[in-house]
Design a protein around this motif. Structure first.
Motif, PDB file in Angstrom:
ATOM      1  N   TYR A 151     -13.322  71.562  25.791  1.00  0.00           N
ATOM      2  CA  TYR A 151     -12.793  71.063  27.071  1.00  0.00           C
ATOM      3  C   TYR A 151     -13.919  70.962  28.095  1.00  0.00           C
ATOM      4  CZ  TYR A 151     -10.003  70.745  31.342  1.00  0.00           C
ATOM      5  OH  TYR A 151      -9.461  70.335  32.538  1.00  0.00           O
ATOM      6  N   GLU A 153     -14.917  68.737  32.095  1.00  0.00           N
ATOM      7  CA  GLU A 153     -14.454  67.903  33.207  1.00  0.00           C
ATOM      8  C   GLU A 153     -15.624  67.135  33.783  1.00  0.00           C
ATOM      9  OE1 GLU A 153     -10.743  70.787  34.691  1.00  0.00           O
ATOM     10  OE2 GLU A 153     -12.467  70.452  36.005  1.00  0.00           O
ATOM     11  N   PRO A 158     -13.893  66.718  39.338  1.00  0.00           N
ATOM     12  CA  PRO A 158     -13.314  67.766  38.505  1.00  0.00           C
ATOM     13  C   PRO A 158     -11.791  67.775  38.596  1.00  0.00           C
ATOM     14  CG  PRO A 158     -14.361  68.703  40.452  1.00  0.00           C
ATOM     15  CD  PRO A 158     -14.722  67.256  40.417  1.00  0.00           C
ATOM     16  N   SER A 163     -10.548  64.944  32.737  1.00  0.00           N
ATOM     17  CA  SER A 163     -11.007  65.901  31.726  1.00  0.00           C
ATOM     18  C   SER A 163     -11.133  65.242  30.371  1.00  0.00           C
ATOM     19  CB  SER A 163     -10.037  67.081  31.635  1.00  0.00           C
ATOM     20  OG  SER A 163      -8.779  66.662  31.117  1.00  0.00           O
ATOM     21  N   HIS A 196     -19.559  63.066  30.655  1.00  0.00           N
ATOM     22  CA  HIS A 196     -19.601  64.287  31.470  1.00  0.00           C
ATOM     23  C   HIS A 196     -20.984  64.918  31.403  1.00  0.00           C
ATOM     24  CE1 HIS A 196     -14.951  64.926  31.037  1.00  0.00           C
ATOM     25  NE2 HIS A 196     -15.264  63.807  31.662  1.00  0.00           N
ATOM     26  N   PRO A 232      -6.149  61.518  29.848  1.00  0.00           N
ATOM     27  CA  PRO A 232      -6.620  62.834  29.406  1.00  0.00           C
ATOM     28  C   PRO A 232      -5.833  63.355  28.210  1.00  0.00           C
ATOM     29  CG  PRO A 232      -6.343  62.775  31.785  1.00  0.00           C
ATOM     30  CD  PRO A 232      -5.696  61.534  31.246  1.00  0.00           C
TER      31      PRO A 232
END
Length: 613
Positions: A151, A153, A158, A163, A196, A232
């Motif tokens: 996981y 973000e 955020p 995510s 990310h 997500p």
């Protein structure tokens, strides 16, 4: 309602006769993985290892090992999620058949994660070295997490809405890593964590990452689900779970899955990579050691009574095959809405998934033409190579539905028969060279780099397909043991490959020249050269695995009557595919005899696997 955690799933599977316990000591190194593979191949139950040598945590495997069990696990929510997906195809369906969509508002509510102050996963802490050290194959570089939910973000925005949840390989132990402080994080190209990480590098700051193991099975499914960008995975997990997924938030921490069995929390430094691997992979070979990001571990949490779920990967089919089939069942109807003009796709598991994509499309660009030829199909194929996980495909073979309305991409022999009868070898090959390929595919010219080819076929039959080797078929030195594998397909044995990476082999060019005078060879448009013709010709699984995992289109396709004109390549009689193991390929996975004998003992009379394997 769906399962809240892994413990509920284990108990329910056991109550329904879908899980067995193995109480004898089993080593997480090699033995546990070999047991899982054997039970999977037998179509057996999930397996709970209660006595893992040198580890306090039990392990469970083969949870998702059959399609019936996959459907059973998600039985409460599967129909609702499938109906919601159909709304993308026809939004008015919910108006016309409103009673079928009465649960839609609740399903939408369940997509929203629930923020909690604490959860069961926070009850205990341990060290990385306390976790099971699963090693599936003898050359593996260390212990791995094989069912992780990674996981992250977006550092810019955020929150759950931006995510990513992905199943990326996590190496727990090995010479490269500081014990209990570092683990390897191997994510392949075209993965959601990449943007990310890129943003964190741009900002010169570490990327916070949590690795969940266990928890609701819906989270495991979500981690492998090829969802559209911007949707997500944790939202999808809530819909599949039938309840809102709880996450521990607050105190500036990255959200932690409350019902997970384990959570490794840490950060990826922007400028730190270390060698990760080797590791047996889903193509059936070892992925070798390469530099990948390092996760610096701050905390390892685990719930009371935690169980470590795992699988092993290897030459398909394996347990991960079931995820692919299950996802196909859910999403098959959506293909035309994602790829206009495409009716069906099949990423062929026996060929390692990404190396071979079969597709059925429409050819409608010039309906008034005297003879249909590929035009719209080429557009369709390029669309497949430009979107979602199909972009990693190496060989894209696409046929027109108008030529054969009953054709199916999932009928592999029938698909090849249709393609080979209609293919124009001088016209239908379209190469993309020096491009991005799957990280695990070692057939290319370097890591992540190789070629792709679109083979687009439309129009009437061009030939009958041969079923007997032509009478004057004569092979040059170094080639032997020609066999008819299927109508129109010959397999030829050869001495070992001895060339370097990114080189043509003159021996294959000489083969094409020698065969150019064989009468009747036009009935065999495809000739595959392999190390072992008998093994390759034994069945379709062997043929697909050898042909498409061991060849790079631009490097390894030759021809009888090959030519290049204005940068277009073709062949006048037959295409020759060099499907030998190359000098630069990763080695194939091989079982360990002593370990296989140990598993045999568990299957003997009185053993816990008697009657199962």
């Amino acid at each position: 309602m769906g399962y809240v955690n892994l413990g509920q799933l284990i108990a329910d599977l056991e109550a329904h006769g879908e899980l067995i316990r193995i109480d004898v000591p089993v080593d997480a190194r090699l033995q546990a993985g070999a047991i899982q593979r054997r039970v999977f191949r037998a179509g057996g139950p999930a397996v709970l290892f209660t006595n893992v040598s040198g580890c306090v945590f039990p392990m469970v495997a083969n949870l998702y090992g059959t399609m019936d069990r996959m459907r059973f696990i998600f039985r409460d929510t599967l129909q609702t999620v499938e109906r919601l997906m159909r709304l993308k195809l026809d939004p008015m369906t919910a108006v016309r058949r409103f009673w079928e969509y009465a649960g839609a508002p609740r399903a939408a509510w369940n997509t929203m994660p629930k923020k909690l102050r604490t959860g069961p996963v926070m009850e205990n802490e341990c060290s990385v070295s306390d976790l099971p050290e699963l090693v599936s194959w003898p050359m593996d570089g260390g212990g791995y997490v094989t069912l992780p939910q990674v996981y992250s973000e977006n550092p810019v925005s955020p929150g759950f809405g931006a995510s990513n949840l992905g199943m990326y390989r996590v190496q727990l132990t090995g010479d490269s890593y500081e014990t209990d402080r570092e683990v390897g994080l191997h994510y392949q190209i075209h993965r959601g964590i990449g943007p990310h990480h890129a943003e964190a590098i741009r900002r010169k700051e570490p990327l916070r990452v949590n690795v969940f193991v266990g928890g609701p099975p819906a989270m495991t499914l979500a981690a492998v689900m090829p969802l559209p960008e911007g949707l997500p995975e944790v939202f999808f997990a809530g819909a599949m779970a039938g309840h809102r997924i709880g996450f521990v938030t607050g105190d500036g921490r990255l959200p932690i899955l409350a019902e997970a069995d384990f959570c490794l929390s840490g950060t990826i430094a922007p400028d730190l990579q270390k060698p990760e691997g080797p590791f047996g992979d889903h193509l059936g070979y070892y992925s070798l050691a390469h530099d990948f990001p390092v996760l610096r571990v701050d905390k390892v949490y685990h719930r009371t009574g935690a169980v470590w779920p795992f699988t092993t990967v290897g030459r398909p089919p394996q347990e991960d095959t079931m995820f692919g089939q299950f996802i196909h069942e859910m999403t098959a109807e959506l293909v035309p809405s994602v790829f206009a003009g495409v009716h069906e796709v099949h990423a062929v598991d026996a060929a390692g998934v990404h190396p071979l994509l079969l597709a059925v499309g429409s050819e409608r660009y010039v309906p008034y033409a005297a003879e249909r030829q590929p035009q719209e199909l080429i557009t369709n194929a390029l669309s497949l190579l430009g979107n979602t996980q199909t972009s990693l495909s190496k060989y894209v073979l696409i046929c027109a539905r108008e030529d054969s309305p009953m054709i199916s991409a999932h009928d592999v022999p029938g698909f090849f028969d249709n393609l080979l009868r209609r293919i124009d070898l001088t016209r239908d090959f379209h190469f993309i060279t020096r491009t991005t390929i799957d990280t695990l595919d070692y057939s290319g010219i370097s890591l992540n780099q190789g070629s792709k080819v679109v083979v687009s076929v439309a129009g009437p039959h061009k030939r009958q397909l041969g079923t007997e080797i032509p009478a004057d078929f004569d092979l040059p030195e170094g080639f032997s043991d020609a066999q008819v594998f299927a109508p129109g397909i010959l397999v030829v044995g050869s001495r070992a490959h001895d060339r370097g990476r990114d080189e043509h082999d003159p021996a294959l060019e000489r083969l094409g020249e020698r065969l150019s005078h064989v009468k009747g060879l036009e009935e065999f448009p495809l000739i595959v050269v392999a190390d072992d013709a008998g093994f390759t010709s034994a069945d379709w699984d062997n043929f697909l695995w050898v042909a498409f995992t061991r060849s790079d289109p631009a490097t390894d396709l030759y021809g009888v009557g090959a030519f290049s004109h204005c940068k277009h390549w073709g062949a006048r009689t037959s295409v020759i595919m060099d499907a030998r193991l190359k000098t630069y390929h990763a080695p194939p996975l091989e079982p360990v005899p002593d370990v296989e004998r140990f598993v045999d003992g568990l299957g003997a009379s009185g053993g816990p696997l008697h009657g199962i394997i």
